[in-house]
Scaffold this motif. Sequence first.
Motif, short mmCIF file in Angstrom:
data_model
loop_
_atom_site.label_atom_id
_atom_site.label_comp_id
_atom_site.label_asym_id
_atom_site.label_seq_id
_atom_site.Cartn_x
_atom_site.Cartn_y
_atom_site.Cartn_z
N ASP A 78 -86.59 -19.14 17.37
CA ASP A 78 -87.23 -20.24 16.75
C ASP A 78 -86.99 -20.96 18.44
OD1 ASP A 78 -87.41 -19.39 14.64
OD2 ASP A 78 -85.76 -20.85 13.58
N ASP A 106 -90.02 -23.55 20.28
CA ASP A 106 -89.47 -24.77 20.06
C ASP A 106 -90.04 -24.96 21.86
OD1 ASP A 106 -89.23 -25.41 17.46
OD2 ASP A 106 -87.07 -25.54 18.21
N TRP A 111 -95.41 -33.98 17.98
CA TRP A 111 -94.83 -32.82 17.24
C TRP A 111 -95.57 -32.61 15.68
CZ3 TRP A 111 -92.16 -28.82 19.13
CH2 TRP A 111 -91.61 -29.15 19.97
#
Length: 332
Positions: free
Chosen positions: A12, A16, A83
Amino acid sequence: MTERTLSEAEYDAITDAAAHWCMRLHAEDCTEAERLAFKQWHDADPLHAFEYEAMLEIWGVAEHLPRVEAAPGACIGRPRSGWVRLAIAATVLALGLPLAAFTGWNLGWLPNAYQRFEAGTSVRQIILDDGSQVELNLGSELVFANYRDERRVTLKKGEAFFDVSHDTRHPFVVRAGQGQVRVTGTRFNVWMYQDQVRVTLLEGSVWVTSNKASNAGGSQLSPGMQASYKAGDFQPQIREVGVDDSSLAWRNGKLVLDNLALSDALPLINRYLDHPVMLADNGTGTLRIGGIYNLNEVKNLVPTLPKVLPVYLTQNKDGNLVLNAIGRPPRN
């Protein structure tokens, strides 16, 4: 090589980071220091490169989504909006485009088809999902998304020749730089370098605007006309060129410089170079150059310029070659 097993948290974190770098590299205020840091991160691990390429696919979809508007009184900045848009696009790709066709397609804000194409060291011919045919010049990249109300292409870089399938109820829009081209079915060429864009029409009719955020202030082209614009232009510059204009010679693997001033020729040359050649001053830019060159050999053209023009080459602090007219001292 020993195979690694990553924890979910580690994976993850890489995802990211890929999303962060994808947004920063597409941001107008991205610095050279950030680009260097990204390259170091990208090259540090093959998984970093893999995740970044996957994020580019998501970004391509996110670019076509409606902008996320903040609620009154909410404090949501541009990074947060980015985002959110990436998250929506990622969800669409995870669930599959057929689901988008069932929901977002009917709302007109998600495509039912999405394609991304690149051309490397040779001209590439492609067919879009709507049947339109496109030729991509060397080093060019575009994405295609098919919406309920329009067919939308974003020319990311380079040059493309379009033979658009006719559909009056489903317009074909090409976004390039700060403007766009709107058609229903026609043949035309779009060239882009940095913030400069040039549209040449062969058949049919197109509407060119220099600000893609607005349909106002545009110009309609007829065959044999060319529109040019750059960032900040309110109106495109229009001129007649003829359907046999030499700017289309790239389709035959050639770059034709027809007695052009260096200031006009360098953007055409730099499009094929890894690092752009600069002009020392405006006076050097008035020197003229002509000739026909193979696209794959354009990189060899610059070192030969002192043999055909009264110029010499220097190098600036960024490592770019600089053309200086003989008789003028190089600028510090």
